[in-house]
Design an enzyme around this catalytic site. Structure first.
Site, PDB file in Angstrom:
ATOM      1  N   THR A 149      -1.619   3.830   0.722  1.00  0.00           N
ATOM      2  CA  THR A 149      -1.751   2.677   1.608  1.00  0.00           C
ATOM      3  C   THR A 149      -0.433   1.945   1.788  1.00  0.00           C
ATOM      4  O   THR A 149      -0.153   1.409   2.864  1.00  0.00           O
ATOM      5  CB  THR A 149      -2.816   1.700   1.051  1.00  0.00           C
ATOM      6  OG1 THR A 149      -4.054   2.401   0.916  1.00  0.00           O
ATOM      7  CG2 THR A 149      -3.019   0.521   1.975  1.00  0.00           C
ATOM      8  N   THR A 164      -3.390   4.008  -4.543  1.00  0.00           N
ATOM      9  CA  THR A 164      -3.947   3.345  -5.723  1.00  0.00           C
ATOM     10  C   THR A 164      -5.106   4.091  -6.376  1.00  0.00           C
ATOM     11  O   THR A 164      -5.348   3.906  -7.572  1.00  0.00           O
ATOM     12  CB  THR A 164      -4.419   1.923  -5.357  1.00  0.00           C
ATOM     13  OG1 THR A 164      -5.420   2.000  -4.331  1.00  0.00           O
ATOM     14  CG2 THR A 164      -3.255   1.077  -4.872  1.00  0.00           C
ATOM     15  N   ASP A 165      -5.828   4.925  -5.646  1.00  0.00           N
ATOM     16  CA  ASP A 165      -7.045   5.525  -6.199  1.00  0.00           C
ATOM     17  C   ASP A 165      -6.775   6.387  -7.429  1.00  0.00           C
ATOM     18  O   ASP A 165      -7.569   6.404  -8.367  1.00  0.00           O
ATOM     19  CB  ASP A 165      -7.769   6.350  -5.133  1.00  0.00           C
ATOM     20  CG  ASP A 165      -8.503   5.467  -4.132  1.00  0.00           C
ATOM     21  OD1 ASP A 165      -8.642   4.258  -4.400  1.00  0.00           O
ATOM     22  OD2 ASP A 165      -8.933   5.984  -3.079  1.00  0.00           O
ATOM     23  N   LYS A 205      -8.006   1.293 -12.455  1.00  0.00           N
ATOM     24  CA  LYS A 205      -8.354   0.579 -11.233  1.00  0.00           C
ATOM     25  C   LYS A 205      -9.825   0.194 -11.309  1.00  0.00           C
ATOM     26  O   LYS A 205     -10.698   1.043 -11.405  1.00  0.00           O
ATOM     27  CB  LYS A 205      -8.093   1.447 -10.004  1.00  0.00           C
ATOM     28  CG  LYS A 205      -8.345   0.719  -8.684  1.00  0.00           C
ATOM     29  CD  LYS A 205      -8.050   1.596  -7.483  1.00  0.00           C
ATOM     30  CE  LYS A 205      -8.323   0.825  -6.192  1.00  0.00           C
ATOM     31  NZ  LYS A 205      -8.070   1.634  -4.974  1.00  0.00           N
TER      32      LYS A 205
END
Length: 344
Positions: free
Chosen positions: A109, A185-186, A264
């Site tokens: 992202t 980020t995942d 996360k």
């Protein structure tokens, strides 16, 4: 079909005929006599079937305008004041007075833009565009930007960890003060853990950074996170694989989390990353350019250390969640299929 900065068909021909390029101010006159002023943005969806013009309004929001609503598009006076000011500021600094930090972009992202026709986020920004987009990075370090790959983190695989580790290792061996890895980020925690084990005797930190909001959104956290990541890479006293992301939903501080002790915990919150059985190593205030150590340091920064690369990963290992009544046939199946290890 002609493609012009992501635009196709009529819009591509019209913009090209007037030599209007992304980043330049335009006035869009609509058929209802409304005039919208803003900055022309490129289209990430180059094979779009609909004709959509994307501009960034003066309030910072991006909008997509269907071509059948547009009467005319007029270029406005192009102001270069900011660009010239940034160039002048950089030219007054001697490179030898600033640490050297390398940015390695892998996608995610933080390197993406929104397609305003579909609402989808697509990889679009190169490493060079990221550094040009945040000129303040030049006040922290001499920046070298490299684009290793441009994928979403859900597409990350162990073989890509090997490439990232090798690239980080080469930068460390060249004598840089730190390495920043822009990452989705995942699966960021997986890559951070992989780098922690793949490079031994790290002389400087490797800092993974991402964003929960795409870089062209007014609510993006990319700038705050990137500034903090570069501060950590350039000046932090530790030399570990870490994650640098928002501490709260607003913009006061950024947390530095040990890569092997982070997770996360939310899909969209800015403070999605939290430490697991550990304290944050540090808190960062990118506005004040301050790093406050809040946890224990395991690996200290030491430029005399020589990094060792151990970047071979076995992809025949499976993570199996245990539950009441787990059938032994599942384990037998994995063994029969040639898996080398099972983590339960």
């Amino acid at each position: 079909m002609r493609v012009y900065y992501g635009y196709v068909g009529f819009l591509a021909e019209f913009l090209a005929s007037r030599n209007i390029k992304p980043g330049e101010p335009v006035a869009v006159i609509l058929k209802d006599n409304t005039t919208l002023r803003g900055i022309l943005m490129p289209r990430p969806g180059i094979f779009s079937t609909q004709q959509i013009l994307v501009i960034k309004l003066e309030n910072g929001y991006n909008i997509g305008i269907k071509v059948d609503k547009i009467l005319d598009i007029q270029p406005l006076e192009y102001r270069t004041t900011r660009k010239l000011a940034v160039t002048a500021r950089r030219s007054t600094r001697k490179e030898e007075t600033l640490p050297h930090v390398t940015l390695i972009s892998t996608g995610g992202t933080i390197a993406s833009k929104v397609d305003y026709e579909t609402g989808a986020v697509t990889p679009a920004l190169t490493a060079e565009e990221i550094t040009e987009w945040i000129p303040e990075l030049g006040e922290i370090a001499v920046v070298s930007a490299k684009e290793l790959m441009n994928i979403f983190s859900e597409d990350m695989e162990p073989r890509y960890w090997e490439l990232i580790a090798e690239s980080v290792y080469r930068e460390m061996s060249s004598g840089v003060s730190g390495v920043v890895v822009a990452h989705g980020t995942d699966t960021m925690t997986y890559t951070a853990s992989a780098l922690a084990f793949a490079i031994l005797e790290k002389p400087v930190p490797v800092v993974l950074v991402g964003s929960q909001r795409s870089s062209d959104r007014p609510s993006t956290d990319a700038v705050f996170n990137l500034l903090s990541a570069f501060l950590v890479a350039a000046k932090a006293p530790f030399a570990e694989s870490v994650i640098t992301m928002h501490a709260t939903t607003s913009d006061p501080l950024v947390l530095v989390l040990r890569g092997v002790k982070a997770r996360k915990m939310h899909t969209s919150r800015r403070d999605a990353f939290q430490p697991i059985n550990d304290k944050p190593i540090a808190c960062v205030d990118p506005i004040k350019r301050e790093i406050k150590i809040t946890g224990r340091i395991i690996e200290h920064r030491d430029s005399s250390k020589i990094p060792v690369l151990k970047n071979k990963f076995d992809n025949k290992v499976v993570l199996l969640k245990t539950y009441p009544g787990l059938q032994e046939e599942i384990v037998d199946f994995l063994v029969d299929r040639g898996f080398h290890g099972i983590v339960i």
